[in-house]
Design a protein around this motif. Structure first.
Motif, PDB file in Angstrom:
ATOM      1  N   GLY A  45      29.799  26.050  44.902  1.00  0.00           N
ATOM      2  CA  GLY A  45      29.342  25.100  45.912  1.00  0.00           C
ATOM      3  C   GLY A  45      30.469  24.654  46.826  1.00  0.00           C
ATOM      4  N   LYS A  46      31.614  24.370  46.234  1.00  0.00           N
ATOM      5  CA  LYS A  46      32.760  23.956  47.046  1.00  0.00           C
ATOM      6  C   LYS A  46      33.259  25.121  47.894  1.00  0.00           C
ATOM      7  CE  LYS A  46      34.223  20.253  43.966  1.00  0.00           C
ATOM      8  NZ  LYS A  46      33.884  19.196  44.940  1.00  0.00           N
ATOM      9  N   LEU A  47      33.215  26.319  47.348  1.00  0.00           N
ATOM     10  CA  LEU A  47      33.606  27.497  48.117  1.00  0.00           C
ATOM     11  C   LEU A  47      32.644  27.724  49.278  1.00  0.00           C
ATOM     12  CD1 LEU A  47      35.484  29.953  48.392  1.00  0.00           C
ATOM     13  CD2 LEU A  47      33.965  31.189  46.845  1.00  0.00           C
ATOM     14  N   LEU A  48      31.350  27.491  49.036  1.00  0.00           N
ATOM     15  CA  LEU A  48      30.356  27.653  50.092  1.00  0.00           C
ATOM     16  C   LEU A  48      30.566  26.631  51.201  1.00  0.00           C
ATOM     17  CD1 LEU A  48      27.764  28.876  51.265  1.00  0.00           C
ATOM     18  CD2 LEU A  48      26.456  27.318  49.788  1.00  0.00           C
ATOM     19  N   ALA A  49      30.802  25.380  50.834  1.00  0.00           N
ATOM     20  CA  ALA A  49      31.011  24.338  51.843  1.00  0.00           C
ATOM     21  C   ALA A  49      32.242  24.630  52.687  1.00  0.00           C
ATOM     22  CB  ALA A  49      31.154  22.980  51.154  1.00  0.00           C
TER      23      ALA A  49
ATOM     24  N   SER B 297      38.963  30.429  52.213  1.00  0.00           N
ATOM     25  CA  SER B 297      38.366  29.329  51.460  1.00  0.00           C
ATOM     26  C   SER B 297      38.727  29.418  49.985  1.00  0.00           C
ATOM     27  CB  SER B 297      36.843  29.350  51.635  1.00  0.00           C
ATOM     28  OG  SER B 297      36.492  29.212  53.001  1.00  0.00           O
ATOM     29  N   ALA B 298      38.724  30.630  49.445  1.00  0.00           N
ATOM     30  CA  ALA B 298      39.093  30.807  48.043  1.00  0.00           C
ATOM     31  C   ALA B 298      40.555  30.439  47.810  1.00  0.00           C
ATOM     32  CB  ALA B 298      38.834  32.246  47.620  1.00  0.00           C
ATOM     33  N   VAL B 299      41.421  30.804  48.744  1.00  0.00           N
ATOM     34  CA  VAL B 299      42.836  30.433  48.629  1.00  0.00           C
ATOM     35  C   VAL B 299      42.990  28.920  48.654  1.00  0.00           C
ATOM     36  CG1 VAL B 299      45.084  30.558  49.764  1.00  0.00           C
ATOM     37  CG2 VAL B 299      43.667  32.583  49.650  1.00  0.00           C
ATOM     38  N   LEU B 300      42.295  28.260  49.576  1.00  0.00           N
ATOM     39  CA  LEU B 300      42.407  26.810  49.702  1.00  0.00           C
ATOM     40  C   LEU B 300      41.903  26.099  48.446  1.00  0.00           C
ATOM     41  CD1 LEU B 300      41.217  26.378  53.409  1.00  0.00           C
ATOM     42  CD2 LEU B 300      43.529  26.060  52.536  1.00  0.00           C
ATOM     43  N   ILE B 301      40.766  26.540  47.925  1.00  0.00           N
ATOM     44  CA  ILE B 301      40.213  25.903  46.730  1.00  0.00           C
ATOM     45  C   ILE B 301      41.134  26.119  45.530  1.00  0.00           C
ATOM     46  CG2 ILE B 301      38.311  25.946  45.079  1.00  0.00           C
ATOM     47  CD1 ILE B 301      37.549  24.592  47.641  1.00  0.00           C
ATOM     48  N   ALA B 302      41.630  27.350  45.366  1.00  0.00           N
ATOM     49  CA  ALA B 302      42.482  27.663  44.218  1.00  0.00           C
ATOM     50  C   ALA B 302      43.785  26.877  44.249  1.00  0.00           C
ATOM     51  CB  ALA B 302      42.773  29.163  44.190  1.00  0.00           C
TER      52      ALA B 302
ATOM     53  N   THR C 258      38.888  37.578  47.457  1.00  0.00           N
ATOM     54  CA  THR C 258      38.062  36.391  47.219  1.00  0.00           C
ATOM     55  C   THR C 258      37.600  36.335  45.767  1.00  0.00           C
ATOM     56  OG1 THR C 258      37.287  36.438  49.510  1.00  0.00           O
ATOM     57  CG2 THR C 258      35.974  35.180  47.932  1.00  0.00           C
ATOM     58  N   ALA C 259      37.215  37.491  45.211  1.00  0.00           N
ATOM     59  CA  ALA C 259      36.757  37.521  43.827  1.00  0.00           C
ATOM     60  C   ALA C 259      37.869  37.108  42.860  1.00  0.00           C
ATOM     61  CB  ALA C 259      36.251  38.919  43.486  1.00  0.00           C
ATOM     62  N   VAL C 260      39.071  37.608  43.093  1.00  0.00           N
ATOM     63  CA  VAL C 260      40.193  37.263  42.208  1.00  0.00           C
ATOM     64  C   VAL C 260      40.517  35.776  42.308  1.00  0.00           C
ATOM     65  CG1 VAL C 260      42.657  37.659  41.778  1.00  0.00           C
ATOM     66  CG2 VAL C 260      41.152  39.585  42.299  1.00  0.00           C
ATOM     67  N   LEU C 261      40.624  35.259  43.525  1.00  0.00           N
ATOM     68  CA  LEU C 261      40.972  33.854  43.709  1.00  0.00           C
ATOM     69  C   LEU C 261      39.835  32.932  43.255  1.00  0.00           C
ATOM     70  CD1 LEU C 261      42.674  34.205  47.183  1.00  0.00           C
ATOM     71  CD2 LEU C 261      43.804  33.547  45.066  1.00  0.00           C
ATOM     72  N   GLY C 262      38.593  33.358  43.466  1.00  0.00           N
ATOM     73  CA  GLY C 262      37.469  32.581  42.973  1.00  0.00           C
ATOM     74  C   GLY C 262      37.470  32.482  41.455  1.00  0.00           C
ATOM     75  N   TRP C 263      37.840  33.575  40.800  1.00  0.00           N
ATOM     76  CA  TRP C 263      37.943  33.555  39.333  1.00  0.00           C
ATOM     77  C   TRP C 263      39.039  32.606  38.883  1.00  0.00           C
ATOM     78  CZ3 TRP C 263      41.956  35.296  36.086  1.00  0.00           C
ATOM     79  CH2 TRP C 263      41.639  35.348  34.731  1.00  0.00           C
ATOM     80  N   LEU C 264      40.171  32.608  39.576  1.00  0.00           N
ATOM     81  CA  LEU C 264      41.258  31.689  39.235  1.00  0.00           C
ATOM     82  C   LEU C 264      40.818  30.234  39.425  1.00  0.00           C
ATOM     83  CD1 LEU C 264      44.342  33.508  40.837  1.00  0.00           C
ATOM     84  CD2 LEU C 264      43.790  33.295  38.394  1.00  0.00           C
ATOM     85  N   ALA C 265      40.084  29.963  40.517  1.00  0.00           N
ATOM     86  CA  ALA C 265      39.588  28.602  40.735  1.00  0.00           C
ATOM     87  C   ALA C 265      38.614  28.191  39.646  1.00  0.00           C
ATOM     88  CB  ALA C 265      38.921  28.515  42.105  1.00  0.00           C
ATOM     89  N   TRP C 266      37.748  29.116  39.232  1.00  0.00           N
ATOM     90  CA  TRP C 266      36.791  28.826  38.152  1.00  0.00           C
ATOM     91  C   TRP C 266      37.521  28.523  36.847  1.00  0.00           C
ATOM     92  CZ3 TRP C 266      35.705  32.041  33.813  1.00  0.00           C
ATOM     93  CH2 TRP C 266      34.634  31.598  33.027  1.00  0.00           C
ATOM     94  N   ARG C 267      38.575  29.269  36.557  1.00  0.00           N
ATOM     95  CA  ARG C 267      39.377  29.001  35.367  1.00  0.00           C
ATOM     96  C   ARG C 267      40.040  27.625  35.455  1.00  0.00           C
ATOM     97  NH1 ARG C 267      41.381  33.098  32.115  1.00  0.00           N
ATOM     98  NH2 ARG C 267      42.351  31.308  31.047  1.00  0.00           N
ATOM     99  N   SER C 268      40.498  27.270  36.637  1.00  0.00           N
ATOM    100  CA  SER C 268      41.157  25.971  36.802  1.00  0.00           C
ATOM    101  C   SER C 268      40.180  24.823  36.578  1.00  0.00           C
ATOM    102  CB  SER C 268      41.771  25.863  38.197  1.00  0.00           C
ATOM    103  OG  SER C 268      42.766  26.856  38.381  1.00  0.00           O
ATOM    104  N   PHE C 269      38.937  24.968  37.068  1.00  0.00           N
ATOM    105  CA  PHE C 269      37.941  23.923  36.865  1.00  0.00           C
ATOM    106  C   PHE C 269      37.535  23.801  35.402  1.00  0.00           C
ATOM    107  CE2 PHE C 269      37.456  23.720  41.406  1.00  0.00           C
ATOM    108  CZ  PHE C 269      36.919  22.475  41.636  1.00  0.00           C
ATOM    109  N   GLY C 270      37.826  24.784  34.606  1.00  0.00           N
ATOM    110  CA  GLY C 270      37.510  24.727  33.181  1.00  0.00           C
ATOM    111  C   GLY C 270      38.642  24.200  32.324  1.00  0.00           C
ATOM    112  N   ARG C 271      39.774  23.867  32.931  1.00  0.00           N
ATOM    113  CA  ARG C 271      40.942  23.382  32.178  1.00  0.00           C
ATOM    114  C   ARG C 271      41.127  21.893  32.454  1.00  0.00           C
ATOM    115  NH1 ARG C 271      45.636  27.161  34.136  1.00  0.00           N
ATOM    116  NH2 ARG C 271      46.818  25.808  32.696  1.00  0.00           N
ATOM    117  N   GLU C 272      41.099  21.090  31.387  1.00  0.00           N
ATOM    118  CA  GLU C 272      41.215  19.649  31.556  1.00  0.00           C
ATOM    119  C   GLU C 272      42.593  19.238  32.066  1.00  0.00           C
ATOM    120  OE1 GLU C 272      40.102  17.558  28.079  1.00  0.00           O
ATOM    121  OE2 GLU C 272      38.002  18.215  28.133  1.00  0.00           O
TER     122      GLU C 272
END
Length: 410
Positions: free
Chosen positions: A238-242, A308-313, A390-404
């Motif tokens: 969602g954040k990547l889409l926005a 966008s993926a770079v910015l989010i990550a 984008t796929a690689v950076l999106g995966w890294l962002a997803w991993r980051s959102f899963g780490r407290e």
């Protein structure tokens, strides 16, 4: 849920009027001003020098014929004339030019010949050679007048000897520009278009990316989002889409300015000879076919996703909005440096692999679109490279959102 997250972040971004100005007005105006305004301004300035009579100092004695060539007007077009210069006596050539008393000074250390073959004369031309005004004005006019005087003397000498003018130039070379029509119209400023478009995409998505990650961490609203029944992957998507939508909005208005530039330039093509030559050399007459427009749209959308993926990550690691800005600021250098190198793209061996490089391949593809040289294979290679990044950076962002330790890093 993905769209609800994106809508939430978009509403937060659109509340800022400065963001709207950066998204709409700046992309819509900057590209036409650079690619059309600069050639028109240069043509106007050079045209003013052509139609203005500059003062040229003289030290010594000039032949009457050369003085006449220097001072007389010369037709440039149906309604245009190159004004001659005004000759004034001076004593110190350097001082006269440096003080601005005259724009150039002709110094004749010894009498100039009035016939070819008798002796070789020499004159010194003083001017500010690093000054564009002088180069296109008095200096250029004096050089042209001396060349015309030399041709006249040589022609009379040849006629007197019973020879033709062609004896001095047995083989004449006529240059024929083999560049495609669109590449001719693109001119020397074509390399600026990829840099500007990618810079707009970066600036358009930056506010949303930083506010929806580091900004939410700073305000403490990210935790409330993560405790809702929304999966982490949906939050990231969602954040990547926005961010991508805001980036694409900026890209759309920059592309609109790009197309408007071509339409305006086409209407201004029937201007003075000097202005037309400046526009042809610098660029400004940019047009797109349906195929090249589709290629441009595909490349721009893939670049918006990658940026966008770079910015989010990057932003998710920051403790605050200010810290996130320090992380993403160097990204502009990753766009500017390669884009500036594009002006030397003619020296590069453009292999197909170059288009598959994320980001840089897109710059090359956009430059090809501007020059009318884009192919389907190169377009798909550029898009594929960006989607892979984008796929690689999106995966890294997803991993980051899963780490407290990342989410609660503030």
């Amino acid at each position: 849920m993905l769209w609800q997250v994106a809508q939430r972040d978009l509403l937060s971004t659109l509340r800022d009027r400065r963001t709207l100005a950066n998204t709409i007005l700046i992309p819509l105006l900057v590209l036409p001003l650079l690619t059309l305004g600069m050639p028109l301004l240069l043509g106007k300035l050079m045209g003013g020098q052509v139609s203005e009579r500059q003062k040229v100092g003289v030290v010594g004695t000039l032949p009457a014929e050369l003085r006449q060539i220097l001072t007389q007007n010369r037709a440039l077009g149906p309604e245009e004339q190159v004004q001659g210069v005004e000759l004034v006596p001076v004593t110190d050539p350097l001082k006269a030019v440096q003080s601005g008393e005259v724009e150039a000074v002709i110094r004749v250390p010894q009498p100039l010949p009035t016939a070819a073959g008798a002796a070789q004369g020499r004159l010194e031309l003083y001017a500010k050679l690093g000054n564009l005004k002088s180069q296109s004005g008095a200096y250029a006019k004096v050089r042209s007048a001396v060349q015309s005087y030399n041709r006249d003397l040589t022609r009379r000498a040849l006629v007197g000897a019973g020879l033709s003018e062609t004896v001095l130039e047995p083989v004449q070379v006529r240059a024929v520009d083999a560049s495609p029509p669109q590449e001719k119209r693109a001119g020397m400023l074509a390399f600026l278009v990829p840099m500007l478009m990618l810079s707009f995409l970066l600036n358009g998505g930056m506010a949303t990316a930083l506010d929806s990650t580091a900004g939410e961490k700073e305000r403490g609203t990210l935790e409330s989002l993560l405790v809702t029944p929304v999966r982490r992957g949906e939050v990231v998507a969602g954040k990547l889409l926005a961010t991508t939508l805001m980036s694409l909005a900026t890209g759309f208005f920059s592309l609109l300015g790009f197309l408007a530039t071509g339409l305006v330039a086409a209407r201004l093509s029937q201007r003075s000879v000097v202005e037309a030559e400046a526009m042809q050399a610098m660029g400004g007459q940019l047009t797109l076919t349906l195929g090249s427009l589709a290629a441009m749209a595909l490349v721009v959308m893939s670049v918006a996703l990658l940026i966008s993926a770079v910015l989010i990550a990057l932003s998710i690691y920051a403790r605050s909005y200010k810290e996130a800005q320090t992380y993403v600021s160097p990204l502009s250098l990753l766009i500017v440096f390669p884009a500036v190198m594009l002006q030397f793209s003619d020296f590069l061996k453009m292999g197909d692999w170059l288009y598959a490089l994320p980001l840089f391949g897109s710059m090359v593809a956009i430059l090809d679109v501007v020059k009318g040289q884009i192919t389907l294979g190169h377009t798909l290679a550029a898009v594929a490279g960006n989607l892979l990044g984008t796929a690689v950076l999106g995966w890294l962002a997803w991993r980051s959102f899963g780490r407290e330790e990342v989410i609660f890093r503030n």
